[in-house]
Motif scaffolding. Structure first.
Motif, short mmCIF file in Angstrom:
data_model
loop_
_atom_site.label_atom_id
_atom_site.label_comp_id
_atom_site.label_asym_id
_atom_site.label_seq_id
_atom_site.Cartn_x
_atom_site.Cartn_y
_atom_site.Cartn_z
N SER A 114 9.33 3.86 2.55
CA SER A 114 8.95 3.75 1.16
C SER A 114 7.62 4.42 0.81
O SER A 114 6.75 4.69 1.66
CB SER A 114 8.77 2.25 0.77
N ALA A 115 7.70 5.09 -0.29
CA ALA A 115 6.48 5.76 -0.72
C ALA A 115 6.49 5.89 -2.43
O ALA A 115 7.15 5.52 -3.00
CB ALA A 115 6.71 7.39 -0.18
N ARG A 116 5.28 6.31 -2.65
CA ARG A 116 5.19 6.63 -4.14
C ARG A 116 4.42 8.11 -4.38
O ARG A 116 3.35 8.29 -3.66
CB ARG A 116 4.43 5.54 -4.75
N PHE A 117 4.63 8.56 -5.54
CA PHE A 117 3.82 9.68 -6.08
C PHE A 117 3.05 9.07 -7.23
O PHE A 117 3.35 8.24 -7.88
CB PHE A 117 4.90 10.73 -6.53
N ILE A 118 1.53 9.58 -7.06
CA ILE A 118 0.73 9.17 -7.87
C ILE A 118 0.19 10.21 -8.72
O ILE A 118 -0.08 11.47 -8.24
CB ILE A 118 -0.40 8.46 -7.39
N THR A 119 0.07 10.52 -10.04
CA THR A 119 -0.65 11.57 -10.95
C THR A 119 -1.81 10.70 -11.70
O THR A 119 -1.53 9.78 -12.22
CB THR A 119 0.28 12.24 -11.74
N ALA A 120 -2.77 11.28 -11.54
CA ALA A 120 -3.97 11.02 -12.57
C ALA A 120 -4.29 12.12 -13.43
O ALA A 120 -4.44 13.31 -12.92
CB ALA A 120 -5.20 10.34 -11.79
N SER A 134 -5.21 9.04 -17.74
CA SER A 134 -4.08 8.39 -17.73
C SER A 134 -3.50 8.46 -16.28
O SER A 134 -3.84 9.32 -15.51
CB SER A 134 -3.03 8.80 -18.87
N GLN A 135 -2.68 7.69 -16.03
CA GLN A 135 -1.91 7.61 -14.52
C GLN A 135 -0.62 7.26 -14.73
O GLN A 135 -0.14 6.54 -15.59
CB GLN A 135 -2.80 6.75 -13.69
N GLY A 136 0.35 7.89 -13.64
CA GLY A 136 1.57 7.60 -13.70
C GLY A 136 2.04 7.59 -12.37
O GLY A 136 1.49 8.16 -11.36
N ILE A 137 3.07 6.72 -12.17
CA ILE A 137 3.52 6.39 -10.73
C ILE A 137 5.07 6.65 -10.75
O ILE A 137 5.69 6.03 -11.48
CB ILE A 137 3.00 5.00 -10.05
N SER A 138 5.52 6.84 -9.26
CA SER A 138 7.01 6.97 -9.31
C SER A 138 7.26 6.41 -7.87
O SER A 138 6.53 6.94 -6.97
CB SER A 138 7.79 8.36 -9.21
N ASN A 139 8.03 5.57 -7.80
CA ASN A 139 8.42 4.91 -6.68
C ASN A 139 9.71 5.38 -6.01
O ASN A 139 10.56 5.71 -6.74
CB ASN A 139 8.35 3.35 -6.61
N GLY A 140 9.66 5.49 -4.75
CA GLY A 140 10.79 5.98 -4.06
C GLY A 140 10.82 6.11 -2.48
O GLY A 140 10.01 4.97 -2.14
N HIS A 141 11.73 6.92 -1.73
CA HIS A 141 11.25 6.73 -0.28
C HIS A 141 11.56 8.14 0.09
O HIS A 141 11.96 9.14 -0.62
CB HIS A 141 12.16 5.79 0.38
N ILE A 142 11.25 8.49 1.49
CA ILE A 142 11.03 9.82 1.86
C ILE A 142 12.66 10.06 2.63
O ILE A 142 12.75 9.31 3.56
CB ILE A 142 10.06 9.94 3.02
N LEU A 143 13.12 11.03 2.29
CA LEU A 143 14.35 11.40 3.18
C LEU A 143 14.15 11.73 4.36
O LEU A 143 13.02 12.28 4.93
CB LEU A 143 15.22 12.42 2.28
N GLU A 144 15.16 12.03 5.36
CA GLU A 144 15.07 12.28 6.90
C GLU A 144 15.28 13.94 6.78
O GLU A 144 14.87 14.50 7.90
CB GLU A 144 16.06 11.63 7.83
N ALA A 145 15.56 14.74 5.72
CA ALA A 145 15.79 16.12 5.64
C ALA A 145 15.60 16.39 4.04
O ALA A 145 16.01 15.65 3.17
CB ALA A 145 16.83 16.65 6.20
N PRO A 146 15.09 17.70 3.81
CA PRO A 146 14.87 18.05 2.30
C PRO A 146 16.30 18.21 1.69
O PRO A 146 17.21 18.77 2.46
CB PRO A 146 14.42 19.47 2.59
N GLY A 179 9.52 11.18 -13.20
CA GLY A 179 8.30 11.86 -12.35
C GLY A 179 7.00 11.24 -12.73
O GLY A 179 6.73 10.81 -13.99
N HIS A 180 6.30 11.30 -11.79
CA HIS A 180 4.86 10.75 -11.74
C HIS A 180 3.97 11.58 -12.93
O HIS A 180 3.29 10.91 -13.83
CB HIS A 180 4.17 10.73 -10.42
N ARG A 181 4.18 12.64 -12.95
CA ARG A 181 3.54 13.55 -13.96
C ARG A 181 3.97 13.36 -15.30
O ARG A 181 3.21 13.22 -16.24
CB ARG A 181 3.57 15.04 -13.54
N GLY A 182 5.20 13.39 -15.48
CA GLY A 182 5.73 13.12 -16.75
C GLY A 182 5.45 11.49 -17.23
O GLY A 182 5.02 11.29 -18.40
N ARG A 183 5.24 10.75 -16.24
CA ARG A 183 4.78 9.31 -16.82
C ARG A 183 3.52 9.30 -17.40
O ARG A 183 2.98 8.53 -18.15
CB ARG A 183 5.28 8.23 -15.64
#
Length: 205
Positions: A114-120, A134-146, A179-183
């Protein structure tokens, strides 16, 4: 009346493209003179968190250009890595490819991905004072391959279950929504025209 100049305080081409699209939608056509950060401008990111770094960048670029400046600081925070790479996401390794490799190496064998991207975001006036944040957060998880060819940075490894895609697979509209930047920008948007154009703030829907 001379229209205000707004400088995007970044040299990252991916961020510049995203901000250009967001600002085109948020502001009346032609109302603001959008410009990229001048070549050679560097700001040392010594802040303790994303917002502090965004404010440092916005203030420095505004003072250098004598114009409004919009800056962001973003990062990937991975739970199993105690929040790393966090504010050091861009300096996690020397290249984008190596950053992805290092992340996968550190998560090898871990079940919790589990992970999250954060933008301020920070908007600075031409004198360098901070007008909006402002701040935005996107919650997700890290894949095992791109997965995916779009986006930039960690996007190919960041999976959003609600969409069923990585950031690198999303359309621009999907990324703006999820996305975190959009939010972060969505939170800033109702106040942006008021600050730049001295218009009444947009009403919340």
């Amino acid at each position: 009346m001379t229209k205000p100049v707004l400088v995007i305080a970044s040299s990252n081409t991916g961020k510049l493209a995203e901000f250009h699209e967001l600002l085109q939608e948020a502001l009346p056509h032609g109302a603001v003179d959008l410009r990229p950060q001048p070549a050679g401008v560097t700001v040392e990111e010594t802040g303790a968190d994303f917002l502090a770094n965004a404010c440092l960048k916005a203030t420095a670029v505004a003072r250098f250009t004598d114009a409004w400046a919009l800056a962001d600081d973003s990062g990937l925070c991975v739970d199993a890595l105690d929040g790393r790479p966090g504010i050091h996401s861009a300096r996690y390794a020397p290249s984008s490819a190596r950053r992805l490799e290092r992340l996968l190496e550190e998560l090898a064998g871990r079940q919790d991905r589990s992970a999250r991207f954060i933008t301020a975001l920070a908007l600075a006036r031409p004198d360098g004072s901070i007008a909006l944040t402002s701040q935005g957060i996107s919650n997700g998880h890290i894949l095992e391959a791109p997965i995916g060819e779009g986006g930039f940075g960690y996007d190919p490894l960041f999976w959003i279950p609600a969409v069923g895609r990585s950031f690198a697979q999303m359309t621009p509209a999907q990324k703006r929504r999820h996305g975190h930047r959009g939010r972060a920008f969505a939170a800033l948007r109702p106040r942006l025209a008021a600050a730049l154009l001295h218009q009444p703030p947009a009403e919340s829907s």
